[in-house]
Scaffold this active site. Structure first.
Site, PDB file in Angstrom:
ATOM      1  N   SER A 184      -7.362  -2.788  27.337  1.00 57.59           N
ATOM      2  CA  SER A 184      -6.129  -2.165  26.868  1.00 57.59           C
ATOM      3  C   SER A 184      -5.568  -2.979  25.697  1.00 57.59           C
ATOM      4  O   SER A 184      -6.273  -3.167  24.710  1.00 57.59           O
ATOM      5  CB  SER A 184      -5.137  -2.055  28.033  1.00 57.59           C
ATOM      6  OG  SER A 184      -4.096  -1.192  27.707  1.00 57.59           O
ATOM      7  N   ASP A 260     -15.180  21.210  34.804  1.00 63.20           N
ATOM      8  CA  ASP A 260     -15.955  20.300  35.673  1.00 63.20           C
ATOM      9  C   ASP A 260     -17.442  20.641  35.663  1.00 63.20           C
ATOM     10  O   ASP A 260     -18.307  19.758  35.570  1.00 63.20           O
ATOM     11  CB  ASP A 260     -15.380  20.363  37.111  1.00 63.20           C
ATOM     12  CG  ASP A 260     -16.045  19.400  38.070  1.00 63.20           C
ATOM     13  OD1 ASP A 260     -16.990  18.698  37.662  1.00 63.20           O
ATOM     14  OD2 ASP A 260     -15.613  19.339  39.241  1.00 63.20           O
ATOM     15  N   ASP A 263     -20.995  19.870  33.009  1.00 63.03           N
ATOM     16  CA  ASP A 263     -22.037  18.833  33.061  1.00 63.03           C
ATOM     17  C   ASP A 263     -23.077  19.126  34.137  1.00 63.03           C
ATOM     18  O   ASP A 263     -23.957  18.319  34.404  1.00 63.03           O
ATOM     19  CB  ASP A 263     -21.407  17.451  33.277  1.00 63.03           C
ATOM     20  CG  ASP A 263     -20.527  17.382  34.519  1.00 63.03           C
ATOM     21  OD1 ASP A 263     -20.647  18.265  35.397  1.00 63.03           O
ATOM     22  OD2 ASP A 263     -19.703  16.453  34.613  1.00 63.03           O
ATOM     23  N   ASP A 267     -18.109  17.920  40.684  1.00 64.51           N
ATOM     24  CA  ASP A 267     -17.810  16.685  41.407  1.00 64.51           C
ATOM     25  C   ASP A 267     -16.435  16.127  41.065  1.00 64.51           C
ATOM     26  O   ASP A 267     -16.110  14.983  41.387  1.00 64.51           O
ATOM     27  CB  ASP A 267     -18.882  15.631  41.104  1.00 64.51           C
ATOM     28  CG  ASP A 267     -19.022  15.375  39.599  1.00 64.51           C
ATOM     29  OD1 ASP A 267     -18.332  16.059  38.807  1.00 64.51           O
ATOM     30  OD2 ASP A 267     -19.811  14.496  39.211  1.00 64.51           O
ATOM     31  N   ILE A 269     -15.506  15.330  38.175  1.00 68.75           N
ATOM     32  CA  ILE A 269     -15.627  14.448  37.005  1.00 68.75           C
ATOM     33  C   ILE A 269     -16.094  15.285  35.810  1.00 68.75           C
ATOM     34  O   ILE A 269     -17.091  16.003  35.903  1.00 68.75           O
ATOM     35  CB  ILE A 269     -16.651  13.321  37.269  1.00 68.75           C
ATOM     36  CG1 ILE A 269     -16.151  12.426  38.408  1.00 68.75           C
ATOM     37  CG2 ILE A 269     -16.901  12.510  36.005  1.00 68.75           C
ATOM     38  CD1 ILE A 269     -17.168  11.394  38.859  1.00 68.75           C
ATOM     39  N   ASP A 403      -8.944   8.266  31.042  1.00 71.64           N
ATOM     40  CA  ASP A 403      -7.950   7.230  30.779  1.00 71.64           C
ATOM     41  C   ASP A 403      -6.626   7.858  30.349  1.00 71.64           C
ATOM     42  O   ASP A 403      -6.552   8.486  29.304  1.00 71.64           O
ATOM     43  CB  ASP A 403      -8.463   6.313  29.668  1.00 71.64           C
ATOM     44  CG  ASP A 403      -7.543   5.128  29.413  1.00 71.64           C
ATOM     45  OD1 ASP A 403      -6.307   5.276  29.562  1.00 71.64           O
ATOM     46  OD2 ASP A 403      -8.050   4.060  29.052  1.00 71.64           O
ATOM     47  N   HIS A 445      -7.671   4.030  33.444  1.00 74.05           N
ATOM     48  CA  HIS A 445      -7.389   3.032  32.421  1.00 74.05           C
ATOM     49  C   HIS A 445      -7.926   1.671  32.860  1.00 74.05           C
ATOM     50  O   HIS A 445      -7.416   1.100  33.824  1.00 74.05           O
ATOM     51  CB  HIS A 445      -5.887   2.961  32.179  1.00 74.05           C
ATOM     52  CG  HIS A 445      -5.521   2.115  30.995  1.00 74.05           C
ATOM     53  ND1 HIS A 445      -6.006   2.354  29.735  1.00 74.05           N
ATOM     54  CD2 HIS A 445      -4.712   1.033  30.888  1.00 74.05           C
ATOM     55  CE1 HIS A 445      -5.503   1.458  28.894  1.00 74.05           C
ATOM     56  NE2 HIS A 445      -4.727   0.649  29.573  1.00 74.05           N
TER      57      HIS A 445
HETATM   58 CA   LIG Z   1     -18.660  17.457  36.751  1.00 73.53          CA
END
Ligand SMILES: [Ca+2]
Ligand SMILES: *[C@@H]1O[C@H](CO)[C@@H](O)[C@H](O)[C@H]1NC(C)=O
Ligand SMILES: *[C@@H]1O[C@H](CO)[C@@H](O)[C@H](O)[C@H]1NC(C)=O
Ligand SMILES: *[C@@H]1O[C@H](CO)[C@@H](O)[C@H](O)[C@H]1NC(C)=O
Ligand SMILES: *[C@@H]1O[C@H](CO)[C@@H](O)[C@H](O)[C@H]1NC(C)=O
Ligand SMILES: *[C@@H]1O[C@H](CO)[C@@H](O)[C@H](O)[C@H]1NC(C)=O
Length: 519
Positions: A184, A260, A263, A267, A269, A403, A445
């Site tokens: 940071s 989501d 990719d 999940d 992410i 972040d 972060h």
């Molecule tokens: Ca994903």
């Protein structure tokens, strides 16, 4: 910090350790034998076993020391007649000959004791600093340009120069290699070190660097403004643009619904948030609907938040807020109602030299004014790392892809990478020789968040203690063994692992696992 406080502190601890242990005696003797320019040794303390020590200043009162036995040296360095920097050196008895400076966070008046603990546990002689002022607010900057200079570029350099001398005196030999670790604001400090003091470190590891500071902090304020933030806390945001905390989970759910799966794995992410073209329209209130939906000014606020910030000529000032990162609790620092604290402090205490300021019209014009002042040369947005590269320095950077804090999107680290590559006219394989950026999907972060975020970047983040999984050890292998890290494997809280790729490679699901492929 007051000298009185230091004096009291040194009177107590000097006598608190009466051990006859030679290592302890050597440590305590440093108080009398160290003579370093502009430097006063406040106290030396031998910590014989793991325990907590007391800390000065307002940030915290104790810090844990797990790398014991070690010698703790507290010192203050006068940087000018109106400024000084507090520092600590933690010198483990079991020393592997390496020196480590650790950086700060936020508005940076707190030594990062967790990193002092981490570094010394890994057998580095480790130094930390208060960055020239006490506490995580900008008030000490008011009418104190030299305190700003310490924060912007000087404190890390000064404690590094002094710290190396303390190390040489204590161990009877200088450190073989010098490293830096920070995240940071600490990431910005490490970048600044590479730019301004290229000889200070052989290897620099930075996370989520707050580079391009004026645009970063300025754009954070504009993002608060998008939801009606016009004053620092306490401030009751009653703007129609404001999105109450209770509605943000709905926004996050919609973002995941839209992005989501891009990719290949549902999940939670978003591996590549820069590819997520979030459209808030489905969240708009239908005719007659009054709850669990957003009104037009709120929809517009979301469009603004998730769009890059451009200047009046249409040139990029700063990347947009990262889709998905709003789910992190720290996002409330920006969108919780008041003007973001760091923006409010930087404007009042540094850019305007006032204690109160009306942020109603805060805009890109203000960022242009900040650019022109660039207090202390804080911008840290310069691609000329030629001197650091020429001396053989290695630069390892990581950035979480979820972040939210201080709105440092990982997209900013891509920008910095491209800036260095363009400035030095280097293609990716030549960048690889000295500069590597690892993007970590799901990481918040500096650490935490969702996904495999433990990569050896701090205390408690060292789930697997080998260079394949640990950025600090990877940097050591790179500097000392010429073995550059091709990937970093992160560990999630449940122990699962994911391989993180170095930019510009992409993390792609091959049907079984995530692999790194050329962009
Ligand atoms: Ca994903
Ligand atoms: C640092 O500055 C203070 C205040 O000006 C002065 O009292 C002190 O002697 C200085 N310390 C050193 C080591 O030069
Ligand atoms: C030691 O310090 C840590 C954090 O620095 C704190 O969480 C813990 O409570 C402290 N322990 C004691 C016994 O004071
Ligand atoms: C991790 O590895 C480093 C380097 O080999 C070593 O110094 C350190 O003691 C190890 N830490 C732990 C907790 O095992
Ligand atoms: C703020 O005040 C200090 C000292 O009074 C002065 O040196 C500095 O230039 C001022 N900063 C701005 C941005 O006007
Ligand atoms: C904020 O302002 C509104 C409208 O004036 C008022 O109803 C509410 O109680 C205030 N909330 C707080 C926490 O002051």
């Amino acid at each position: 910090m007051s000298l009185l406080l230091y004096a009291a502190l040194s009177a107590v601890s000097w006598h608190s350790c009466l051990a006859a242990d030679p290592a302890a005696l050597k440590c305590l003797s440093l108080q009398k034998t160290l003579h370093i320019e502009n430097t006063m040794v406040l106290n030396t303390e031998y910590v014989a076993g793991a325990r907590n020590v007391t800390t000065p200043g307002s940030c915290q009162s104790t810090a844990k020391v797990e790398g014991a036995p070690l010698c703790r040296v507290q010192f203050v360095v006068n940087t000018t007649s109106t400024s000084s920097v507090y520092g600590e050196a933690w010198l483990p008895d079991t020393w592997y000959g390496r020196f480590l400076t650790t950086g700060n966070g936020g508005l940076g008046g707190c030594p990062q004791y967790s990193r002092l603990n981490y570094g010394s546990s890994m057998h580095f002689a480790t130094v930390g600093t208060d960055n020239g002022h006490d506490g995580n607010t900008g008030l000490p900057f008011l009418h104190h340009p030299e305190v700003i200079n310490d924060f912007a570029f000087r404190a890390i350099h000064v404690v590094t120069v002094v710290g190396k001398q303390i190390v040489a005196a204590h161990y009877g030999a200088p450190a073989a290699k010098a490293y830096y670790l920070g995240c940071s604001t600490g990431g910005r400090q490490g970048t600044q070190a590479a730019l301004r003091f290229p000889d200070d470190f052989d290897g620099i590891a930075v996370g989520a660097p707050a580079t391009d500071w004026n645009h970063l902090i300025g754009s954070s304020g504009i993002k608060s403004h998008y939801v009606g933030g016009t004053a620092p806390a306490p401030f009751n945001n009653t703007s129609p643009k404001f999105i109450p905390a209770a509605l943000w989970p709905m926004v996050s759910a919609e973002i995941l619904r839209q992005c989501d799966g891009k990719d290949g794995v549902l999940d939670g992410i978003i591996t590549e948030p820069d590819d997520c073209a979030f459209n808030p329209a489905p969240l708009a209130c239908k005719p007659g609907q009054t709850a669990d939906c957003l009104r037009p000014p709120q929809i517009q606020a979301l469009r603004n938040i998730y769009s890059p910030l451009l200047d009046k000529h249409g040139k990029l000032l700063f990347p947009r807020f990262t889709p998905g990162a709003e789910a992190d609790p720290k996002a409330a620092q920006i969108f919780g109602g008041p003007m973001y604290q760091y923006t409010a402090d930087w404007e009042r205490y540094v850019m305007s030299n006032v204690t109160s300021y009306d942020f109603t019209d805060f805009s890109v014009r203000d960022i242009a004014r900040w650019d022109a002042i660039n207090a202390g040369g804080i911008a840290t947005f310069d691609g000329d790392l030629s001197a650091f590269r020429a001396r053989g320095g290695k630069f390892l950077s990581w950035h979480g892809r979820r972040d939210p804090t201080q709105l440092i999107p990982a997209a900013n680290s891509k920008r910095v990478y491209e800036l260095v590559a363009q400035t030095l006219r280097l293609r990716p394989h030549a960048m690889d020789a000295f500069y590597r950026l690892f993007l970590v999907p799901g990481m918040a972060h500096c650490f935490g968040g969702v996904g495999a975020g433990a990569i050896g970047q701090d205390d408690g983040q060292n789930a697997v203690n080998t260079s394949s999984h640990n950025v600090l050890l990877a940097l050591v292998d790179w500097v000392e063994g010429g073995k550059a890290p091709s990937t970093i494997v992160g560990t999630a809280e449940d122990g699962t692992e994911r391989t993180h790729c170095r930019y510009p490679m992409r993390s792609v699901f091959d049907g079984r696992t995530f692999v790194c492929v050329q962009a």
